[in-house]
Structures are given as C-alpha cells and as structure tokens.
Design a protein around this motif. Structure first.
Motif, mmCIF file in Angstrom:
data_model
loop_
_atom_site.group_PDB
_atom_site.id
_atom_site.type_symbol
_atom_site.label_atom_id
_atom_site.label_comp_id
_atom_site.label_asym_id
_atom_site.label_seq_id
_atom_site.Cartn_x
_atom_site.Cartn_y
_atom_site.Cartn_z
ATOM 1 N N UNK A 112 0.952 -1.220 -0.039
ATOM 2 C CA UNK A 112 -0.043 -0.133 0.080
ATOM 3 C C UNK A 112 0.967 1.273 0.211
ATOM 4 N N UNK A 113 0.377 2.212 -0.903
ATOM 5 C CA UNK A 113 1.130 3.532 -0.838
ATOM 6 C C UNK A 113 0.216 4.717 -0.323
ATOM 7 N N UNK A 114 -0.774 4.006 0.336
ATOM 8 C CA UNK A 114 -1.963 5.196 0.819
ATOM 9 C C UNK A 114 -1.458 6.062 1.844
ATOM 10 N N UNK A 115 -0.350 5.699 2.561
ATOM 11 C CA UNK A 115 -0.061 6.816 3.334
ATOM 12 C C UNK A 115 0.597 7.937 2.841
ATOM 13 N N UNK A 116 1.070 7.674 1.528
ATOM 14 C CA UNK A 116 1.586 8.945 0.806
ATOM 15 C C UNK A 116 0.672 9.555 0.133
ATOM 16 N N UNK A 117 -0.559 9.441 0.502
ATOM 17 C CA UNK A 117 -1.815 10.186 -0.401
ATOM 18 C C UNK A 117 -1.550 11.777 -0.587
ATOM 19 N N UNK A 118 -1.445 12.248 -1.847
ATOM 20 C CA UNK A 118 -1.300 13.554 -2.175
ATOM 21 C C UNK A 118 0.058 14.068 -1.995
ATOM 22 N N UNK A 119 0.818 13.020 -1.872
ATOM 23 C CA UNK A 119 2.177 13.535 -2.204
ATOM 24 C C UNK A 119 2.949 12.970 -3.398
ATOM 25 N N UNK A 120 3.894 13.684 -3.933
ATOM 26 C CA UNK A 120 4.829 13.196 -5.118
ATOM 27 C C UNK A 120 5.971 12.658 -4.462
ATOM 28 N N UNK A 121 6.258 11.234 -4.894
ATOM 29 C CA UNK A 121 7.201 10.415 -4.204
ATOM 30 C C UNK A 121 8.087 9.638 -5.419
ATOM 31 N N UNK A 122 8.957 9.048 -5.295
ATOM 32 C CA UNK A 122 9.734 8.322 -5.890
ATOM 33 C C UNK A 122 9.737 6.880 -5.359
ATOM 34 N N UNK A 123 9.815 5.826 -5.907
ATOM 35 C CA UNK A 123 9.714 4.393 -5.420
ATOM 36 C C UNK A 123 10.718 3.675 -6.027
ATOM 37 N N UNK A 124 11.121 2.827 -5.227
ATOM 38 C CA UNK A 124 12.445 1.810 -5.680
ATOM 39 C C UNK A 124 12.383 0.632 -5.164
ATOM 40 N N UNK A 125 12.824 -0.537 -5.757
ATOM 41 C CA UNK A 125 13.203 -1.669 -5.087
ATOM 42 C C UNK A 125 14.808 -1.854 -4.724
ATOM 43 N N UNK A 126 14.842 -1.998 -3.440
ATOM 44 C CA UNK A 126 16.114 -2.254 -2.854
ATOM 45 C C UNK A 126 16.694 -3.441 -2.376
ATOM 46 N N UNK A 127 17.526 -4.069 -2.960
ATOM 47 C CA UNK A 127 18.106 -5.373 -2.291
ATOM 48 C C UNK A 127 19.251 -5.159 -1.583
ATOM 49 N N UNK A 128 19.009 -5.058 -0.344
ATOM 50 C CA UNK A 128 19.846 -4.356 1.010
ATOM 51 C C UNK A 128 20.620 -5.585 1.554
ATOM 52 N N UNK A 129 21.909 -5.056 1.583
ATOM 53 C CA UNK A 129 22.896 -6.126 2.474
ATOM 54 C C UNK A 129 23.212 -5.398 3.687
ATOM 55 N N UNK A 130 22.677 -5.894 4.763
ATOM 56 C CA UNK A 130 23.169 -5.349 6.100
ATOM 57 C C UNK A 130 24.672 -5.409 6.710
ATOM 58 N N UNK A 131 25.497 -6.137 5.802
ATOM 59 C CA UNK A 131 26.938 -6.309 6.298
ATOM 60 C C UNK A 131 27.246 -7.710 6.815
ATOM 61 N N UNK A 132 26.180 -8.353 7.091
ATOM 62 C CA UNK A 132 26.558 -10.038 7.668
ATOM 63 C C UNK A 132 26.691 -10.852 6.768
ATOM 64 N N UNK A 133 26.679 -12.015 6.882
ATOM 65 C CA UNK A 133 27.049 -13.322 5.991
ATOM 66 C C UNK A 133 26.206 -12.920 4.745
ATOM 67 N N UNK A 134 26.372 -13.348 3.383
ATOM 68 C CA UNK A 134 25.771 -13.108 2.374
ATOM 69 C C UNK A 134 26.146 -14.182 1.345
ATOM 70 N N UNK A 135 25.280 -14.278 0.261
ATOM 71 C CA UNK A 135 25.781 -15.144 -0.944
ATOM 72 C C UNK A 135 26.207 -14.065 -1.898
ATOM 73 N N UNK A 136 27.422 -14.284 -2.339
ATOM 74 C CA UNK A 136 28.055 -13.286 -3.484
ATOM 75 C C UNK A 136 27.552 -13.744 -4.883
ATOM 76 N N UNK A 137 26.929 -14.777 -5.033
ATOM 77 C CA UNK A 137 26.937 -15.498 -6.392
ATOM 78 C C UNK A 137 25.939 -14.885 -7.080
ATOM 79 N N UNK A 138 26.029 -14.738 -8.452
ATOM 80 C CA UNK A 138 24.882 -14.099 -9.161
ATOM 81 C C UNK A 138 23.969 -14.937 -9.898
#
Length: 684
Positions: free
Chosen positions: A507-533
């Motif tokens: 839902x984006x209803x919280x931003x009603x009446x506002x001009x916004x940008x939207x993105x998908x972000x695959x975020x890494x917190x800094x701990x262990x991760x899989x580096x393969x692609x």
C-alpha cells in the motif's frame, strides 16, 4: 516460474550448500595513538585540502532541524560502489571516484556538525593515496594492524605510513566505515578512540582509502585522521565538551551502545555517570578510562548492552528523553559536574514542529497565461523551489520483456539486472544480487508518482537463496531520492528461498497527495551473504505495476527564492501537479510538500478577482485585483453601486495600471462620499 534445468539446478544447490554464504564480519583495528611530536613527513604534507561541503552546526534543540539534517545531509552521504581502479593481483592500490570520496567526507562532517565541532574536513590527495595503499594492505591480508610487517602481501611504505595514522576497518567501506568508527564496537575499543579521532576539534584534513573487496578478500577502509593540526589550539565548539550522542534531539540510527563525553585535559578517573530514561533511572556501566586518542574521554553504556559486535540502536515507537549527569570531572584541580539531555527519536516520523510547504492557488489555471501561486515557508530552509509536472494515469506493467523499461538500475558490476534464467511470465524478469558486499542494489521507477489514498504497488517476486542479511525492500522517497523510507521488507531464509513466484502488494496510501519516488532495494546489512549471481541466488521481480496512481511527467523544478510565491504558465491543457519544497544550505533538498493537483484549461474570457479589501487614501479608493484566464485585458471598466444588486454605474474617472507581476492590476477612483459603495470590474 521458469527455472534452470534440474541437473544444473541440483549442481548449483550442492555447490552453494558446500561453500555456504560469504561472511566478512565488520572488524575495527586498535586505535591509532597520538604522536608525541608531529613527524616531519606529516608536516611536509600539510596544505589546505579541498572541502566538498562545509556544514554549519545544527540547532539540536529543534527536533525538526535535527530530523531534516539527518534526512538530507546524512542521507545524501549514502555512497554506491567506489569505482575502484586497483588490482589485488598486481598490488595496485588504485583510486576511487572523487564523488565517492566526497560522500565519505560528507559523512564525517555530518557527525562533526552534530557533535558541535568544526565540520569543514577536507581530504588531502596525498593522505587519500596513502590511505588507499593501507586499505589494500588490510584487505589483501584479511587483517588489521597499525604497524604491518614488511612480509605482508602488497606491503608498501605508503601503506605502512598511513596505517600508523589511520582508523582501520574491514567488512565495511566508505560512509558505512565511518558509521562503524563512530559506533566503535569490540572489546579493544571500549575507549571509542576511533570516534574520538573523527570528532577531534582541531583536525582539518583527513584522507580515505577504500577497497570494495571480493569473494576472496574482505572490504577494507583506512581513514587518515592524524593531520598536522594535532595539538593546535582548540577551536570554538558548540559546548565546551564533546559528547556522543550530543545534547538535544538525535536520530536513533546514529545513537550507538557506547556513549562518550570528552573534555580537553580532563581527569575522569573518579567520574560517575547517572542516566534516566523518561524519568526512570537506567543502570550504566563505565568503561575503563584510557587517554591517548583525541581528547580525554569517559565512556559508558547501558547495562547489558551488546558492544562486542555491531548493534543498532532500537527504533523508538515514541521520542525517548535521556537525562545524563556526570561528575566529578577534574579540570585542572577543579572538580566539575555536567548535566544534559539527549532525546532519541525516529527521523522518519514527523514531529509537532514539522512544517511542510503547501501550495495554494487556482485549481484551473488558464493555458498560456501566468497564474500566481503561493506557499508557506519552511522555517529551517535557506531557500525554496517549486515544481510543475504533467499528470498521467499509470497503467504500465513492467516485466523486463523489453529490458529495464521504466526502471533504472544501480547495481554492482558482474551481473545483469535483467535475466532469462528465472521469470514468472514471458521470457525475462528483473534480478538483483550481491556480488560485492555492503552495496545496495536498486531498481528505481524512472518518474515521480502522485499517490492517492487507494494507491498501491503490485509485483511478482521470487527471493531465492539468500541469508537473513540480504533483504528485498520496497522504499519510498519524498525528496527526489535524497532519503528513503522502507515500506516493505522480505529477508532471505538463510539458504532456502521461495518455491515459486508470489504476488506482493504494498500500500502507498500513507503517501496520499504527495509526489514520491519508489524503488526496489536488495539491501545487504553487512553480515554473511551469498555473493553468487547465477540462479537461484538473489531477488527476482516480474510484472511490476502501480494501481490508482498517477505518473508525473515533464517535471520542471524552478527556484522560488527569495519569495514564497511563483507564477505558473501551463503550456497545454490537461491535468498537472504543483508542489513546493525547501532546501537546506541551498544544497540539500527537503521533502516536497502536499501536492496541488490542477487542471489547465483554455479560457474564453479573463477572470478578474479582487484579492484584498479596498483601500481609501488621499481622497481616492484603491482596488487591487488579479487576472487569470488570459493576459491583462487592454480595456477594463470599473463599476460601483450602493447595494450588491445594483444598479451599477461606470466610474468614468477610474485609472488602471498593471503591476510588475503582469497578472495583477490596480484601479484608482475618487473615494465615495456618504453611503457605502460596492465595486466590480468588467472587461468590455
């Protein structure tokens, strides 16, 4: 969902299970110690370093000032991958992009400004070049030392020189490493020496070296902190002491488990610290006092706090007020006591002092004619600007069939954000992975969006093999991408993933009446991760669409300063949107205020409106008016009557003039005698 062949899939899963996720923990080296005398080599290098941004000290007694300082300055210093040009194989330290180094300096200056010390740190090229060699040393040897031995791989005199005068870290780079130095976790950092060097008031020049790492070598940072100004006379600071967190409103994201209080040449050996949270006493543990880094400092943490490894401060549901009292502090032979208040808050939550600029004016402006609008000022803004854009119903579904389409990718090298290996429908899907740790991988919708109460984002997602430190997020920005707020999060399953694509609606209803940008972000917190692609590692997205949402096209942003008004001239008829925002220090964009949807129309006749009561002076009546719908008419007629219903008579002696705006005019006529008069304007 289409997957790789069973044999290929099975072999990849066996390989991933055998190798496991890649884990480079965030490690900090011991604290560099102050030199007894600045060495000649250091003095020879001293010169004025260029400063990307010099920051004024914010007023932390204002919640909104602190909130916007975080939402702009701190958020602006989030850096992408450093564009490293070096090589592990040839031991080439390389360089990083100048813009990247500027963001590291900005993050340092953010903390210094918040702490109330001079925030004009510049990076000296010589310091950064040597720090780059030191960072390579630490990364290539997966170790940390201020005195690396000559038998270390990629050893160099420059690297060793910088190592002795720099904060050192592995596991994080750039602005993230600066956050780690400010947190100063770990058993050997109970005196927060890295933080003390970053906040040392006399320092003027620093340098940064950053190695992004690989599957074999950890990311590493070296921040040169010992410049030629060590021991200089102490410059003016906001308080006579330097505390972290500082007194006033402080965003929770920069509040760390260890708190500190520094005072030059102070003796803290007998100092006690008491803490109250919203009036309730809180037990604290004082760390052993150790001098030799920056200014003398006492450090404490809440009893039971986790200080051995990075530990984010919990997000508060409401503002929390902490009262700090400490003493005696021996300043020379004089014992002193200090008290101050820290209020920890969530900067994503506006406060009662939040002011948003709201545009007001005609909702049906005429095409081709200037129409005046105005808005309220943002108190902390140094300037204001406004935007106009064309509204368009958004029905596009992006499934990667023709590439990125309306999504803009910001990803690390080593893989493509569009794949044919795993998809929901069609032949392609979007794909995000983490070949390099620490760096967000994003897909951003290319145009701003105007939300309604019924707006939502719908997409199909498949989160494959990922650790819990790899999180698929949807984020929204109210300030054109300077800062982002999380509205959806899907953490990995520590090796396991979804068995099929699923539909997710946000839902984006919280931003009603506002001009916004939207993105998908695959975020890494800094701990262990899989580096393969390769599949099935990473986050896969397909069939992205927005519901009950308008796209804002052909956006034009213009300055409104020094006023809080502007004139808008629609070029074509149709739905449009107007909004205003402030800027901090004329550089950092604040949030767009509530949007004003308008519909530009072709008018057949002008609209004349009195915009203030008549003014009687010097035997004349002055009537000010605005014109919309067309340009100022060549002929005007002023009429008057003793009742609103008439009869109306022409004021033959009326004189008309056009004011400088071009959309405002003034009529002057003889002041009436006796009964009250009513006036109207007409265009013959």
């Amino acid at each position: 969902m289409t997957r790789p062949s069973p044999v290929g899939q099975a072999s990849r899963l066996l390989w991933l299970a055998a190798t496991g996720p890649l884990a480079f923990a965030v490690e900090l080296g011991p604290v560099p110690q102050a030199p007894l005398h600045p060495p000649p080599s250091l003095r020879a290098l001293a010169q004025a370093a260029p400063v990307a941004v010099s920051l004024a000290t914010p007023n932390l007694s204002s919640r909104e000032t602190s909130r916007l300082f975080f939402q702009t300055v701190y958020a602006a210093s989030v850096a992408p991958a450093p564009a490293w040009t070096g090589s592990f194989e040839t031991c080439d330290p390389g360089t990083t992009a100048l813009d990247y180094r500027d963001l590291v300096a900005l993050r340092i200056n953010y903390y210094r400004a918040m702490a109330g010390v001079p925030a004009g740190i510049g990076f000296l090229d010589t310091y950064s070049a040597k720090a780059q060699a030191a960072a390579l040393l630490m990364s290539r040897n997966a170790n940390l030392s201020h005195f690396p031995p000559p038998d270390w791989l990629c050893y160099s005199d420059d690297g060793a020189d910088a190592a002795a005068r720099a904060n050192l870290a592995t596991g994080r780079v750039g602005p993230g490493a600066i956050d780690s130095y400010m947190e100063d976790h770990g058993a050997v950092n109970d005196n927060v020496g890295h933080r003390r060097w970053l906040l040392y008031p006399p320092t003027r020049e620093m340098g940064t070296g950053d190695i992004p790492g690989s599957e074999l070598y950890p990311p590493a940072n070296a921040t040169w902190v010992l410049d030629d100004h060590y021991g200089d006379p102490r410059p003016a600071t906001r308080e006579e002491y330097v505390a972290w967190p500082p007194p006033g409103y402080v965003p929770y994201r920069v509040v760390f488990p260890r708190w500190s209080f520094a005072f030059p040449q102070a003796n803290f050996q007998t100092t006690a610290v008491t803490l109250r949270s919203n009036g309730v006493p809180v037990a604290v543990q004082i760390e052993p006092v150790l001098n030799g880094a920056g200014e003398n400092t006492v450090v404490w943490h809440l009893a039971g706090a986790h200080t051995a490894t990075p530990s984010p401060w919990p997000r508060p549901a409401a503002d929390i007020l902490y009262e700090v009292s400490l003493g005696p502090v021996l300043i020379g032979a004089t014992p002193r006591h200090f008290s101050y208040v820290v209020t920890v808050f969530d900067p994503a939550t506006p406060g009662t002092d939040t002011v948003l600029p709201t545009v007001q004016g005609l909702d049906q402006p005429p095409v081709g004619v200037p129409t005046s609008y105005h808005f309220n000022a943002v108190p902390v803004a140094s300037s204001h600007e406004w935007m106009a854009g064309r509204r368009e119903n958004l029905t596009t579904v992006e499934g990667a069939e023709s590439g990125l389409g309306r999504l803009v990718a910001s990803t690390s090298p080593g893989y493509e954000p569009v794949t044919t290996n795993i998809r929901d429908t069609g032949t392609r899907a979007f794909h995000l992975a983490h070949p390099l740790p620490n760096f967000d991988q994003t897909l951003t919708w290319s145009h701003p969006l105007l939300c309604s109460a019924a707006s939502s984002l719908r997409f199909r997602e498949y989160l494959g093999i990922a650790t819990s430190a790899q999180i698929g997020k949807v984020e929204v920005s109210l300030d054109d991408g300077f800062s982002w707020s999380e509205v959806y999060a899907h953490p990995g399953g520590n090796g396991t993933g979804l068995v099929a694509f699923r539909t997710t609606t946000v839902s984006l209803g919280h931003f009603a009446g506002r001009v916004v940008r939207v993105r998908f972000n695959y975020h890494h917190t800094g701990a262990a991760h899989y580096p393969q692609t390769e599949p099935p590692v990473g986050w896969y997205l397909d069939n992205v669409t927005f519901l009950n949402t308008e796209e804002v096209r052909d956006v034009q942003v213009s300055s409104a300063s020094p006023t809080t008004s502007f004139s808008h001239i629609p070029i074509t008829a149709g739905p449009q949107v107007l909004a205003a925002r402030g800027r901090l220090q004329d550089r950092f964009a604040l949030e767009w205020g509530p949007a004003l949807p308008v519909t530009a129309k072709v008018m057949s006749s002008p609209i004349l409106t009195f915009h203030r009561p008549p003014l009687v002076t010097g035997g004349q009546v002055q009537l000010d008016f605005t014109v919309s719908g067309q340009a100022m008419p060549a002929q005007l007629r002023l009429e008057s009557a003793t009742t609103p219903k008439g009869p109306w008579q022409i004021e033959a002696g009326a004189v008309f003039s056009t004011l400088p705006s071009g959309t405002e005019g003034r009529a002057l006529s003889l002041a009436p005698a006796g009964a009250a008069r009513f006036y109207r304007l007409r265009s013959p």
